[in-house]
Write a protein that holds these residues in place. Structure first.
Motif, PDB file in Angstrom:
ATOM      1  N   GLY A 178      41.782  47.393  29.666  1.00  0.00           N
ATOM      2  CA  GLY A 178      40.872  46.269  29.809  1.00  0.00           C
ATOM      3  C   GLY A 178      41.620  44.997  30.196  1.00  0.00           C
ATOM      4  O   GLY A 178      41.118  44.185  30.979  1.00  0.00           O
ATOM      5  N   ASP A 179      42.826  44.830  29.649  1.00  0.00           N
ATOM      6  CA  ASP A 179      43.613  43.631  29.963  1.00  0.00           C
ATOM      7  C   ASP A 179      43.994  43.599  31.440  1.00  0.00           C
ATOM      8  O   ASP A 179      44.004  42.525  32.062  1.00  0.00           O
ATOM      9  CB  ASP A 179      44.883  43.589  29.102  1.00  0.00           C
ATOM     10  CG  ASP A 179      44.588  43.168  27.666  1.00  0.00           C
ATOM     11  OD1 ASP A 179      43.527  42.559  27.432  1.00  0.00           O
ATOM     12  OD2 ASP A 179      45.425  43.453  26.790  1.00  0.00           O
ATOM     13  N   ARG A 239      40.949  42.491  33.386  1.00  0.00           N
ATOM     14  CA  ARG A 239      40.721  41.052  33.212  1.00  0.00           C
ATOM     15  C   ARG A 239      41.750  40.239  34.003  1.00  0.00           C
ATOM     16  O   ARG A 239      41.414  39.202  34.601  1.00  0.00           O
ATOM     17  CB  ARG A 239      40.754  40.692  31.728  1.00  0.00           C
ATOM     18  CG  ARG A 239      39.470  41.092  30.971  1.00  0.00           C
ATOM     19  CD  ARG A 239      39.505  40.638  29.530  1.00  0.00           C
ATOM     20  NE  ARG A 239      40.339  41.512  28.716  1.00  0.00           N
ATOM     21  CZ  ARG A 239      39.880  42.591  28.065  1.00  0.00           C
ATOM     22  NH1 ARG A 239      38.599  42.911  28.153  1.00  0.00           N
ATOM     23  NH2 ARG A 239      40.686  43.339  27.348  1.00  0.00           N
ATOM     24  N   SER A 269      35.538  40.123  32.469  1.00  0.00           N
ATOM     25  CA  SER A 269      35.343  40.253  31.026  1.00  0.00           C
ATOM     26  C   SER A 269      34.455  41.449  30.692  1.00  0.00           C
ATOM     27  O   SER A 269      34.760  42.235  29.793  1.00  0.00           O
ATOM     28  CB  SER A 269      34.723  38.966  30.476  1.00  0.00           C
ATOM     29  OG  SER A 269      34.492  39.070  29.082  1.00  0.00           O
ATOM     30  N   ILE A 270      33.367  41.595  31.457  1.00  0.00           N
ATOM     31  CA  ILE A 270      32.449  42.713  31.231  1.00  0.00           C
ATOM     32  C   ILE A 270      33.127  44.045  31.523  1.00  0.00           C
ATOM     33  O   ILE A 270      33.064  44.985  30.725  1.00  0.00           O
ATOM     34  CB  ILE A 270      31.189  42.563  32.107  1.00  0.00           C
ATOM     35  CG1 ILE A 270      30.383  41.331  31.672  1.00  0.00           C
ATOM     36  CG2 ILE A 270      30.327  43.821  32.039  1.00  0.00           C
ATOM     37  CD1 ILE A 270      29.262  40.970  32.620  1.00  0.00           C
ATOM     38  N   GLY A 288      36.283  44.681  31.605  1.00  0.00           N
ATOM     39  CA  GLY A 288      37.346  44.909  30.623  1.00  0.00           C
ATOM     40  C   GLY A 288      36.808  45.450  29.315  1.00  0.00           C
ATOM     41  O   GLY A 288      37.401  46.349  28.702  1.00  0.00           O
ATOM     42  N   GLU A 289      35.674  44.916  28.878  1.00  0.00           N
ATOM     43  CA  GLU A 289      35.060  45.387  27.633  1.00  0.00           C
ATOM     44  C   GLU A 289      34.612  46.838  27.759  1.00  0.00           C
ATOM     45  O   GLU A 289      34.735  47.629  26.814  1.00  0.00           O
ATOM     46  CB  GLU A 289      33.860  44.500  27.272  1.00  0.00           C
ATOM     47  CG  GLU A 289      34.222  43.102  26.804  1.00  0.00           C
ATOM     48  CD  GLU A 289      35.038  43.118  25.525  1.00  0.00           C
ATOM     49  OE1 GLU A 289      34.804  43.999  24.678  1.00  0.00           O
ATOM     50  OE2 GLU A 289      35.917  42.251  25.380  1.00  0.00           O
ATOM     51  N   ILE A 290      34.089  47.187  28.938  1.00  0.00           N
ATOM     52  CA  ILE A 290      33.660  48.574  29.155  1.00  0.00           C
ATOM     53  C   ILE A 290      34.852  49.519  29.074  1.00  0.00           C
ATOM     54  O   ILE A 290      34.797  50.569  28.430  1.00  0.00           O
ATOM     55  CB  ILE A 290      32.962  48.711  30.526  1.00  0.00           C
ATOM     56  CG1 ILE A 290      31.623  47.961  30.503  1.00  0.00           C
ATOM     57  CG2 ILE A 290      32.739  50.185  30.880  1.00  0.00           C
ATOM     58  CD1 ILE A 290      30.924  47.914  31.847  1.00  0.00           C
ATOM     59  N   ASP A 325      37.703  48.912  27.542  1.00  0.00           N
ATOM     60  CA  ASP A 325      38.202  48.892  26.162  1.00  0.00           C
ATOM     61  C   ASP A 325      37.373  49.779  25.241  1.00  0.00           C
ATOM     62  O   ASP A 325      37.869  50.264  24.212  1.00  0.00           O
ATOM     63  CB  ASP A 325      38.187  47.457  25.607  1.00  0.00           C
ATOM     64  CG  ASP A 325      39.320  46.610  26.181  1.00  0.00           C
ATOM     65  OD1 ASP A 325      40.306  47.187  26.673  1.00  0.00           O
ATOM     66  OD2 ASP A 325      39.207  45.358  26.140  1.00  0.00           O
ATOM     67  N   SER A 326      36.102  49.992  25.606  1.00  0.00           N
ATOM     68  CA  SER A 326      35.217  50.798  24.753  1.00  0.00           C
ATOM     69  C   SER A 326      35.520  52.286  24.854  1.00  0.00           C
ATOM     70  O   SER A 326      34.983  53.088  24.091  1.00  0.00           O
ATOM     71  CB  SER A 326      33.754  50.552  25.133  1.00  0.00           C
ATOM     72  OG  SER A 326      33.456  51.132  26.397  1.00  0.00           O
ATOM     73  N   SER A 335      28.337  52.251  25.800  1.00  0.00           N
ATOM     74  CA  SER A 335      29.569  51.464  25.711  1.00  0.00           C
ATOM     75  C   SER A 335      29.248  49.979  25.568  1.00  0.00           C
ATOM     76  O   SER A 335      29.896  49.253  24.823  1.00  0.00           O
ATOM     77  CB  SER A 335      30.448  51.693  26.934  1.00  0.00           C
ATOM     78  OG  SER A 335      29.872  51.131  28.096  1.00  0.00           O
ATOM     79  N   ILE A 336      28.230  49.507  26.288  1.00  0.00           N
ATOM     80  CA  ILE A 336      27.850  48.102  26.229  1.00  0.00           C
ATOM     81  C   ILE A 336      27.278  47.746  24.864  1.00  0.00           C
ATOM     82  O   ILE A 336      27.579  46.703  24.285  1.00  0.00           O
ATOM     83  CB  ILE A 336      26.825  47.772  27.334  1.00  0.00           C
ATOM     84  CG1 ILE A 336      27.481  47.908  28.721  1.00  0.00           C
ATOM     85  CG2 ILE A 336      26.272  46.377  27.159  1.00  0.00           C
ATOM     86  CD1 ILE A 336      26.507  47.727  29.878  1.00  0.00           C
TER      87      ILE A 336
END
Length: 203
Positions: free
Chosen positions: A118-119, A122, A174-175, A177-179, A181-182, A200-201
């Protein structure tokens, strides 16, 4: 004034990156690394000739294709192209490592082998959001394409008149990356199962 000897030293420095790499021995493009790509762009950012020619190339291409850049000639030439080359090199290096790791550069790509954090996602979108050239191309090429009434996009996407693409790229990063990371893999996304994405969201 552009000093020829200085420019030759810059190009030699850029070329030395690959001459000192595994690629110079194997001639296999897959042996190139993202860091080497970043180093090449970093070296080329010192070239007065290249950084002087970039705005000229953009202006000529826009004129040839009847594209309104939406910025004055002064603003176009005042962009910090030294920094731009560094940002583009960072983006290119990251994308190369991702695609090479999954085998796409070598021609045997597989989504299941595509690994990314995710990083990293981003960071790439942050670099994109900080690039004046990419933002300029977004405004002059991507946005008009999305707004074109004859395109398929215009029927499902409405672009606000006051859209801030710098903020939009950061939000997308950001979105995404969060996906990642999940725990959702690119193989899952490639299967097109909306339940996976929605789960995931929601988490």
């Amino acid at each position: 004034t552009i000093a020829l000897r200085y420019e030759l030293n810059v190009f030699a420095s850029a070329g030395a990156v690959f001459l000192d790499s595994d690629y110079a021995t194997t001639n296999e493009i897959t042996d190139i690394t993202g860091d080497e790509i970043r180093d090449v762009f970093s070296a080329l950012s010192n070239s007065k000739m290249i950084t002087s020619l970039i705005p000229v190339a953009i202006e000529v291409a826009a004129d040839m294709n009847d594209i309104d850049l939406g910025v004055s000639q002064e603003d176009l030439y005042n962009i910090d192209y030294d920094s731009e080359l560094g940002s583009i090199g960072s983006i290119a290096g990251a994308m190369f490592d991702i695609l090479n790791g999954a085998g796409f550069i070598g021609g045997d790509g597989d989504l299941s082998e595509l690994t990314i954090t995710g990083d990293t996602v981003r960071d790439v979108f942050t670099d994109v959001s900080e690039s004046d050239v990419i933002l300029l191309l977004t405004d002059t090429l991507l946005i008009p394409m999305l707004e074109d009434p004859e395109s398929d996009f215009s029927s499902i996407i409405t672009v606000p008149a006051d859209i801030d693409m710098e903020a939009e790229y950061l939000a997308l990063g950001s979105i995404a990356g969060e996906i990642i990371d999940s725990g959702v893999s690119f193989a899952d996304l490639g299967e097109g199962d909306p339940a996976v994405l929605l789960t995931s969201i929601s988490n």
